[in-house]
Write an enzyme that holds these catalytic residues in place. Structure first.
Site, mmCIF file in Angstrom:
data_model
loop_
_atom_site.group_PDB
_atom_site.id
_atom_site.type_symbol
_atom_site.label_atom_id
_atom_site.label_comp_id
_atom_site.label_asym_id
_atom_site.label_seq_id
_atom_site.Cartn_x
_atom_site.Cartn_y
_atom_site.Cartn_z
ATOM 1 N N ILE A 1 16.025 10.126 7.124
ATOM 2 C CA ILE A 1 15.897 8.903 7.917
ATOM 3 C C ILE A 1 17.260 8.407 8.366
ATOM 4 O O ILE A 1 17.469 8.107 9.548
ATOM 5 C CB ILE A 1 15.158 7.818 7.107
ATOM 6 C CG1 ILE A 1 13.714 8.243 6.861
ATOM 7 C CG2 ILE A 1 15.210 6.478 7.836
ATOM 8 C CD1 ILE A 1 12.953 7.317 5.935
ATOM 9 N N ASP B 1 27.033 8.266 1.573
ATOM 10 C CA ASP B 1 26.021 8.945 0.770
ATOM 11 C C ASP B 1 26.737 9.603 -0.406
ATOM 12 O O ASP B 1 27.862 10.088 -0.259
ATOM 13 C CB ASP B 1 25.281 9.989 1.611
ATOM 14 C CG ASP B 1 23.968 10.426 0.963
ATOM 15 O OD1 ASP B 1 22.906 10.173 1.570
ATOM 16 O OD2 ASP B 1 23.993 11.027 -0.134
ATOM 17 N N SER C 1 13.776 1.097 2.143
ATOM 18 C CA SER C 1 13.810 2.263 1.261
ATOM 19 C C SER C 1 12.927 2.043 0.029
ATOM 20 O O SER C 1 11.781 2.484 -0.002
ATOM 21 C CB SER C 1 15.247 2.588 0.856
ATOM 22 O OG SER C 1 15.862 1.499 0.190
ATOM 23 N N ASP D 1 11.100 -4.455 3.987
ATOM 24 C CA ASP D 1 9.802 -3.814 4.128
ATOM 25 C C ASP D 1 9.227 -3.383 2.774
ATOM 26 O O ASP D 1 8.051 -3.024 2.699
ATOM 27 C CB ASP D 1 9.934 -2.587 5.047
ATOM 28 C CG ASP D 1 8.610 -1.895 5.320
ATOM 29 O OD1 ASP D 1 7.670 -2.585 5.761
ATOM 30 O OD2 ASP D 1 8.512 -0.672 5.093
ATOM 31 N N GLU E 1 4.417 -4.686 -5.418
ATOM 32 C CA GLU E 1 3.620 -4.804 -4.201
ATOM 33 C C GLU E 1 2.139 -4.893 -4.553
ATOM 34 O O GLU E 1 1.673 -4.218 -5.485
ATOM 35 C CB GLU E 1 3.875 -3.612 -3.280
ATOM 36 C CG GLU E 1 5.324 -3.533 -2.815
ATOM 37 C CD GLU E 1 5.584 -2.345 -1.894
ATOM 38 O OE1 GLU E 1 4.675 -1.512 -1.715
ATOM 39 O OE2 GLU E 1 6.708 -2.251 -1.356
ATOM 40 N N HIS F 1 5.460 -2.976 3.672
ATOM 41 C CA HIS F 1 5.683 -1.546 3.432
ATOM 42 C C HIS F 1 5.039 -0.702 4.528
ATOM 43 O O HIS F 1 4.275 0.232 4.269
ATOM 44 C CB HIS F 1 5.140 -1.150 2.059
ATOM 45 C CG HIS F 1 5.819 0.065 1.498
ATOM 46 N ND1 HIS F 1 6.003 0.278 0.146
ATOM 47 C CD2 HIS F 1 6.373 1.157 2.110
ATOM 48 C CE1 HIS F 1 6.617 1.438 -0.052
ATOM 49 N NE2 HIS F 1 6.849 1.977 1.130
ATOM 50 N N GLY G 1 6.969 0.764 7.054
ATOM 51 C CA GLY G 1 7.999 1.525 7.757
ATOM 52 C C GLY G 1 7.482 2.829 8.335
ATOM 53 O O GLY G 1 7.813 3.199 9.463
ATOM 54 N N GLY G 2 6.665 3.540 7.577
ATOM 55 C CA GLY G 2 6.111 4.801 8.056
ATOM 56 C C GLY G 2 4.680 4.692 8.517
ATOM 57 O O GLY G 2 4.022 5.714 8.750
#
Length: 405
Positions: A159, A178, A236, A261, A266, A289, A291-292
């Site tokens: 991503i 990273d 993430s 997100d 949750e 949640h 995002g995807g």
């Protein structure tokens, strides 16, 4: 050790997995049950007897206790990117393969990040709230173009790297950090620490994975290190961010906005109550949640992960499994044995010795290893006798023996 006989597979799909997954599995002869929401540990324990294939998304957690109570379970499909909701080591130790969709919803997440970066940078949430409240408040103060601003990406995987390309196409300068060595895309610049990114970025976005070591990654010190007026995004994992510290820096005005997100806790089902310390804050976007969660991404994920479950159930392919050695197989010839075992010297020789002793002719064979496990797939020309299965299953190195016709 367990032996899984070659009988039709049954699947349980949770959390509103795309209908295409049902179609893919159903056409392969798999009996599919569906439930709309996530299940708790105790609910999952009750639901899994007799189930060979389990499909989940991010909310259902498959623990060691769940796996202990599900001896029939052969494979788990995570219809999402992450697998931190599954005890991967415990699954591997019981011969349960785990598959996910590491690429299918990448573009959907990237597009949402871009949309939120623009919305927050232009203060669209503030203007929207004012007009819904009946207040006309036209001003350019505090609104900016994204062109020329610096995007800081923490986590440069599938991503993060694609986001880098799209953001640069909008005219943003991209820096990233990273912990692993990553090839910079386009003109993006890799910095040597997260602190360096925070010091220069106008927008900071997190795209780290769900490993336990990332818990509490971003807290008061990191928010304080961000530039005054910067924007923060997390699409993430919920547990990597201290939401209390984020709230403090939004209320104080140190940060100009945020988009979140993902949350540490949750709700399990649509319609359940939701609460967060971030509710009601200005220029703050909260999403459940998603995002995807585009139709395109969920269709791709449904097709991809269901295909992996189908192929493992039908002919033992572990291609792209996240916790088992990877053997890529075709439909097979005659009877197929899938033998997952401890990776110690001499196992393949013992397997073949057993087959030879019983006069079994090997048509084809593949073996790979991964860490402490080995996986050998053997095709034989005829039906396998119970004595052969008993002898292979009683080998001290055997983790799981599957019979595939």
């Amino acid at each position: 050790m367990s032996i899984s006989p070659g009988r039709p597979a049954s699947a349980l799909l949770l959390e509103n997995i795309h209908p295409l997954a049902v179609d893919v599995l159903g056409r392969a002869g798999v009996s599919v049950q569906q439930r709309p929401g996530a299940l708790s540990e105790s609910e999952l324990v009750e639901a899994l007897p007799g189930v060979k294939l389990l499909g989940i998304r991010s909310t259902t957690h498959v623990t060691e206790a769940v796996l202990d109570a599900a001896p029939d379970l052969e494979a788990i499909g995570a219809f999402c990117i992450g697998t931190n909701q599954i005890d991967l080591e415990a699954a591997a130790a019981r011969g349960v393969a785990v598959f996910n969709a590491p690429f299918s919803n990448t573009r959907s997440v990237v597009e949402l990040v871009i949309a939120e970066v623009i919305a927050l940078t232009r203060q669209l949430t503030v203007f929207d709230s004012a007009l819904h409240a009946g207040v006309w408040q036209k001003s350019a103060a505090g609104s900016h173009e994204v062109r020329g601003r610096t995007l800081g990406i923490i986590g440069y995987g599938n991503i993060g790297s694609q986001l880098s390309v799209v953001a640069e196409a909008l005219g943003m300068r991209v820096v990233f950090y990273d912990t692993a060595e990553k090839l910079a895309m386009g003109n993006a610049v890799r910095l040597s620490s997260m602190e360096e990114v925070l010091a220069v970025a106008d927008v900071v976005t997190l795209h780290v994975d769900g490993r336990a070591g990332n818990g509490g990654l971003f807290g008061a010190d990191q928010f304080a290190a961000m530039k005054p007026g910067a924007i923060f995004l997390n699409l993430s994992r919920g547990f990597v961010v201290d939401h209390g510290a984020l709230r403090d820096h939004l209320v104080s005005g140190h940060l100009a906005g945020a988009a979140v997100d993902v949350f540490a806790n949750e709700p399990r089902r649509n319609g359940d109550p939701f609460d967060s310390r971030l509710r009601g804050l200005p220029n703050t976007i909260l999403t459940p949640h998603v995002g995807g969660s585009t139709e395109e991404a969920q269709e791709d994920i449904g097709r991809f992960v269901a295909g992996k479950l189908r192929d493992y159930a039908a002919h033992g392919s572990t291609s792209l499994a996240v916790n088992l050695p990877q053997v890529i197989t075709d439909a097979g010839h005659g009877t197929r044995l899938g033998h997952l075992h401890q990776n110690v010297p001499g196992v393949l020789a013992t397997v073949n010795s057993v087959l030879a002793h019983h006069g079994v002719n090997i048509v084809g064979q593949s073996l790979t290893t991964r860490g402490q496990l080995g996986y050998v797939v053997t095709d034989i020309a005829s039906a396998v006798e119970p004595a052969v299965l008993a002898e292979l299953g009683s080998m001290p190195e055997t983790v799981r023996l599957r019979v595939l016709s």
